[in-house]
Scaffold this motif. Structure first.
Motif, PDB file in Angstrom:
ATOM      1  N   UNK A  83       2.771   5.760  -7.479  1.00  0.00           N
ATOM      2  CA  UNK A  83       1.822   6.458  -8.347  1.00  0.00           C
ATOM      3  C   UNK A  83       1.935   7.973  -8.192  1.00  0.00           C
ATOM      4  N   UNK A  84       1.989   8.455  -6.970  1.00  0.00           N
ATOM      5  CA  UNK A  84       2.076   9.903  -6.752  1.00  0.00           C
ATOM      6  C   UNK A  84       3.401  10.457  -7.265  1.00  0.00           C
ATOM      7  N   UNK A  85       4.477   9.697  -7.053  1.00  0.00           N
ATOM      8  CA  UNK A  85       5.791  10.143  -7.499  1.00  0.00           C
ATOM      9  C   UNK A  85       5.905  10.054  -9.023  1.00  0.00           C
TER      10      UNK A  85
ATOM     11  N   UNK B  72       2.358  14.070  -8.701  1.00  0.00           N
ATOM     12  CA  UNK B  72       1.152  14.610  -8.078  1.00  0.00           C
ATOM     13  C   UNK B  72       1.505  15.110  -6.681  1.00  0.00           C
ATOM     14  N   UNK B  73       1.499  16.422  -6.455  1.00  0.00           N
ATOM     15  CA  UNK B  73       1.820  16.954  -5.120  1.00  0.00           C
ATOM     16  C   UNK B  73       0.679  16.680  -4.147  1.00  0.00           C
ATOM     17  N   UNK B  74       1.011  16.179  -2.968  1.00  0.00           N
ATOM     18  CA  UNK B  74      -0.041  15.806  -2.021  1.00  0.00           C
ATOM     19  C   UNK B  74       0.105  16.478  -0.656  1.00  0.00           C
TER      20      UNK B  74
ATOM     21  N   UNK C 140      -4.810  16.625 -15.802  1.00  0.00           N
ATOM     22  CA  UNK C 140      -5.986  15.755 -15.861  1.00  0.00           C
ATOM     23  C   UNK C 140      -5.596  14.367 -16.352  1.00  0.00           C
ATOM     24  N   UNK C 141      -4.763  14.306 -17.389  1.00  0.00           N
ATOM     25  CA  UNK C 141      -4.320  13.004 -17.911  1.00  0.00           C
ATOM     26  C   UNK C 141      -3.525  12.242 -16.847  1.00  0.00           C
ATOM     27  N   UNK C 142      -2.682  12.965 -16.112  1.00  0.00           N
ATOM     28  CA  UNK C 142      -1.903  12.327 -15.046  1.00  0.00           C
ATOM     29  C   UNK C 142      -2.830  11.729 -13.995  1.00  0.00           C
ATOM     30  N   UNK C 143      -3.878  12.476 -13.639  1.00  0.00           N
ATOM     31  CA  UNK C 143      -4.820  12.002 -12.620  1.00  0.00           C
ATOM     32  C   UNK C 143      -5.524  10.730 -13.083  1.00  0.00           C
ATOM     33  N   UNK C 144      -5.966  10.716 -14.332  1.00  0.00           N
ATOM     34  CA  UNK C 144      -6.662   9.544 -14.882  1.00  0.00           C
ATOM     35  C   UNK C 144      -5.730   8.335 -14.911  1.00  0.00           C
ATOM     36  N   UNK C 145      -4.500   8.546 -15.380  1.00  0.00           N
ATOM     37  CA  UNK C 145      -3.539   7.442 -15.460  1.00  0.00           C
ATOM     38  C   UNK C 145      -3.166   6.925 -14.076  1.00  0.00           C
ATOM     39  N   UNK C 146      -3.028   7.842 -13.122  1.00  0.00           N
ATOM     40  CA  UNK C 146      -2.694   7.446 -11.756  1.00  0.00           C
ATOM     41  C   UNK C 146      -3.810   6.604 -11.156  1.00  0.00           C
TER      42      UNK C 146
ATOM     43  N   UNK D 226       0.822  -1.206   0.000  1.00  0.00           N
ATOM     44  CA  UNK D 226       0.000   0.000   0.000  1.00  0.00           C
ATOM     45  C   UNK D 226       0.860   1.262   0.000  1.00  0.00           C
ATOM     46  N   UNK D 227       1.909   1.252   0.802  1.00  0.00           N
ATOM     47  CA  UNK D 227       2.810   2.407   0.818  1.00  0.00           C
ATOM     48  C   UNK D 227       3.509   2.552  -0.531  1.00  0.00           C
ATOM     49  N   UNK D 228       3.969   1.417  -1.057  1.00  0.00           N
ATOM     50  CA  UNK D 228       4.677   1.449  -2.338  1.00  0.00           C
ATOM     51  C   UNK D 228       3.756   1.896  -3.458  1.00  0.00           C
TER      52      UNK D 228
END
Length: 650
Positions: free
Chosen positions: A162-164, A168-170, A543-549, A155-157
């Protein structure tokens, strides 16, 4: 000497491209970041390569380097020399396996089973999850560590990868958090008071941000619709820290186990959440339609509402089906029924203009207390969801038509027709159906609807819907209007969710400026189409990054969920073909995998150019797009999200 650059509190990028631009009098190398965003001041940066690399570097060379601060001066440490600016260095992810004094890294990305030797074991432990890049040619490539994320945990990985991977800044910067503590109070005196109208929010059960509310009433000519959207533009002003961060993120990202919001929680879950029985500032749109759903007129107001109730799609659907609870019973006739009847009018207009009618399935992953996947369920297609969808589309059209008449930049949501080179993929299917498509210039969404309907009669709907969706162009944001092909609309913007889409925030600002609405927050005078062009490119990319993630994260959790089911037989649908094999999907949970070509019955398989079927040259056995077959799950790898099947009985 290089200019001293004030140390930033922001985390520096792990690896960026630097171009050597000269030397100091002392022979120290100076460089410039290729991307301005990593060094906005444009000042030269000290470059400190190791001795071996320094002798090989000269002005004009491009290196991949890590940035750091040395005595307050921004400095670059080259890791690898590139041939040119166009050289592509792909970041990868994997798990470290120690072998004595050396270490391997095993890739954890989908459809990737490679392993590479690490160039150095310094700072890594057995089982560490890392990001890395490759250096060398073909099978002699070595892996270089970029970042040690920590001991591998699914889960951490998964979240970290995905975020890295999709940048995607969180975490919200300190400046943004400080700004949220000084939120202004809206002025109800300059706003239209709509607190007497029974607006309601209708969302999913798990929704936490209620940024849109709806209302409707019957009129002599048809219906009057009310769409109230949280007034995000009032709180998020141009060039504020909130605005800069919202632009950077572009949109909220909805992942199976987390939400990465575009704006901080105080806005998304409080000030801009239209909670029941609480006064909230909104940008309200009123639309007059006739009984056939045709828009007759519309207007916008800065207003205040008090939502009458927070309803869910399920509650509204049950009420429409005759099962009402304590919340829906008193609202059914005065609120829910007018919404339902107005929706039916809008649905008539939708069918008349021939919008693309291809429903895609959505799936929800449920987790247990430990974070493991408990179960996966398909979200039902409810009529109550369509009520909200059609109201939002009507409001988006009203906003687009209003702004089209004004001399302000407009961020349109555009969707082009399918490209001509994609249409031949349908020729084999059309011949079988005895149907034809017109030239691209004359093609309409209704043509694809007819193809899908004809295929549904033959039981091919699932596979053909996938094919038709893949043929469509991607919807993007742009100030240049070409219409929205999929919806069959000439003018369309995104207006209804500024809390999670930067494009919508721009539309709110444009409406405030164009209509001279009170209480501030409008578009700046200096904003022009050129600025919107750049913003459109950026937010389309986020938006594309969000969908792919989201897709990648879901595939990993589905693989985890199916891991205990290895060896079991599944009913699957064929969704595509390639030289690697047959792509299939388990429709009940949306899991997609591959039947490897080498595991098919011994034969020479022919794959036509249109890739609509696969045929065995000797056996004449055929596999068609949309066929329902049985397959055995052979592999389910949560680390990569990969699923491998084989034909049942073979």
């Amino acid at each position: 000497m290089a200019k001293r650059i004030k140390k930033s509190k922001r985390r520096l990028p792990e690896l960026i491209k630097i171009k050597i631009c000269g030397e100091t009098e002392d022979g120290e190398l100076l460089g410039q970041t290729v991307s301005e965003k990593h060094n906005p001041s444009g000042a030269a940066i000290y470059v400190q390569p190791n001795k071996k690399m320094k002798s090989a570097l000269m002005t004009g060379d491009v290196v991949l380097a890590k940035l750091f601060y040395l005595h307050g001066v921004l400095t670059a440490c080259p890791v690898i020399r590139l041939g040119s600016l166009d050289d592509f260095v792909e970041k990868r992810y994997g798990v470290v396996e120690k072998h004595g004094e050396r270490a391997l890294v095993v890739c954890t990305e989908k459809n990737s089973h490679e392993t590479y030797w690490l160039s150095s074991c310094k700072g890594v432990k057995n089982g560490d999850f890392i990001s890395f890049f490759l250096e060398g040619d073909r099978r002699f490539k070595n892996a270089h560590v970029i970042r040690v994320i920590g001991p591998f945990d699914l889960h951490r990985a998964t979240s970290a990868l995905v975020l890295d991977k999709y940048e995607i800044p969180y975490v919200f910067p300190t400046k943004v958090n400080k700004e949220t503590k000084k939120m202004p109070d809206f002025d109800p005196a300059v706003r239209l008071d709509l607190t007497n109208l029974p607006f309601v929010t209708i969302d999913g059960e798990d929704s936490k941000d209620f940024d849109d509310a709806v209302w409707a009433e019957k009129t002599p000519s048809g219906f009057r619709l009310g769409v109230a959207i949280a007034d995000v533009a009032f709180y998020v002003r141009h060039l504020s820290e909130l605005d800069r961060e919202a632009y950077k993120r572009g949109n909220s990202v909805y992942l199976p186990d987390m939400v990465v919001p575009m704006l901080p929680e105080i806005l998304s879950n409080d000030l801009c959440s239209l909670r029941p029985r609480e006064k909230r500032p909104v940008l309200a749109c009123f639309i007059e339609i006739d009984n056939d759903g045709k828009i007759l007129s519309h207007n916008f107001h800065r207003a205040v509402i008090r939502s009458a109730e927070r309803l869910t799609y399920g509650e509204v659907q049950e009420a429409l089906d005759g099962r009402r609870n304590d919340k829906t019973a008193p609202l059914f006739y005065p609120v829910i029924m007018p919404l339902w009847e107005a929706y039916q009018a809008l649905e008539k207009a939708r069918k008349k203009r021939g919008a693309l009618e291809l429903e895609t399935d959505e799936f929800k992953v449920k987790f247990d207390k430990s974070g493991a996947v408990k179960f996966v369920e398909k979200c039902p297609h409810l009529e109550s969801e369509k009520i909200v969808e059609e109201f939002m589309i009507a409001a988006n059209v009203a906003a687009a038509q209003t702004l089209k008449k004004k001399k302000v930049p407009v961020m349109y949501r555009i969707h082009d027709k399918p490209r001509a080179e994609r249409l031949p993929d349908l020729e084999g299917l059309l011949k079988e159906l005895k149907m034809k498509l017109p030239d691209v210039s004359a093609i309409k969404p209704g043509h694809f609807n007819k193809i899908a309907a004809a295929c549904e009669k033959r039981g091919l709907q699932s596979g053909i819907s996938d094919l038709i969706l893949r043929m469509q162009s991607q919807a993007v944001y742009s100030p240049h209007n070409i219409g929205h092909f999929g919806l069959g609309l000439k003018d369309y913007v995104h207006f209804t969710s500024p809390i999670r889409r930067y494009a919508d925030l721009l539309i709110h600002r444009a409406l405030i400026k164009a209509l001279k609405l009170p209480d501030g927050g409008g578009l700046e005078d200096k904003t022009d189409v050129g600025v919107f062009e750049d913003i459109g490119v950026h937010i389309s990319e986020t938006e594309r990054k969000a969908v792919n993630a989201e897709r990648e994260m879901l595939s990993r959790y589905l693989a985890e969920y199916l891991s205990p089911a290895r060896g079991q037989v599944f009913d699957v649908v064929i969704t595509g073909f390639s030289t690697a094999g047959i792509f299939v999907r388990v429709n009940e949970i949306g899991a997609e995998g591959l039947i490897l070509m080498k595991t098919l019955p011994a034969d020479h398989y022919i794959l036509p150019e249109n890739k609509l079927f696969l045929r065995g040259a000797r056996s004449k056995r055929e596999f068609h797009l949309g066929d329902k077959i049985k397959a055995v799950l052979k592999e389910a790898n949560p680390a990569t999200g990969g699923l491998v099947f084989r034909l049942y009985g073979e």
